[in-house]
Design an enzyme around this catalytic site. Sequence first.
Site, PDB file in Angstrom:
ATOM      1  N   GLU A 178      41.575  42.929  45.078  1.00 62.64           N
ATOM      2  CA  GLU A 178      41.066  44.149  45.728  1.00 62.64           C
ATOM      3  C   GLU A 178      39.639  43.945  46.240  1.00 62.64           C
ATOM      4  O   GLU A 178      39.309  44.353  47.359  1.00 62.64           O
ATOM      5  CB  GLU A 178      41.068  45.325  44.749  1.00 62.64           C
ATOM      6  CG  GLU A 178      42.435  45.703  44.198  1.00 62.64           C
ATOM      7  CD  GLU A 178      42.731  45.025  42.870  1.00 62.64           C
ATOM      8  OE1 GLU A 178      42.485  43.807  42.727  1.00 62.64           O
ATOM      9  OE2 GLU A 178      43.216  45.718  41.960  1.00 62.64           O
TER      10      GLU A 178
ATOM     11  N   CYS B 296      42.017  47.521  38.117  1.00 62.12           N
ATOM     12  CA  CYS B 296      41.223  47.580  36.889  1.00 62.12           C
ATOM     13  C   CYS B 296      40.018  48.511  37.103  1.00 62.12           C
ATOM     14  O   CYS B 296      39.828  49.044  38.191  1.00 62.12           O
ATOM     15  CB  CYS B 296      40.736  46.174  36.528  1.00 62.12           C
ATOM     16  SG  CYS B 296      39.465  45.560  37.660  1.00 62.12           S
TER      17      CYS B 296
END
Length: 162
Positions: A55, A83
Amino acid sequence: MNQEEKFMKAAIREAKKAEKIQEVPIGCVIVFEDKIIARGYNRRNIDKNTLAHAELSAIKKASKKMGDWRLEGCTMYVTLEPCQMCAGAIVQSRMDKVVIGSMNPKAGCAGSVLNLLQLPAFNHQVTLKTGVLEEECSKMLRDFFRKLRELKRLEKESAKIL
Ligand SMILES: [Zn+2]
């Protein structure tokens, strides 16, 4: 196949790049006006870098392409629930929407451990869609860890023989 599934497929293709280099297969793409503007895959081990999540690498590329740290109007498609670090970066980028393949009960911060993407106290909340090609995304991870365990078992056995 609908539009969301099409973009999740592209994220899965990114995850496969990670798998090819023995990384946990996690991939993502960022879409703006129906076009993929950035791609990323997990490279944590090979880069020896905590920050080398799929990401973050895609956010970096998307910002470069947009010429702005703000990713307003963008949607991220990611194979695994982000996360806490990536969910934080997603909120910071002001991205509109995140589409997730499989959830991560032990570490996910888009609803599993907590939901950083939609905390009302922050100045930005992200629209969330989960479960897109979920089975395909979670099977990819399960297969990866099964192969890894098998490899470790074989290594142990060969150590006994040699
Ligand atoms: Zn992350």
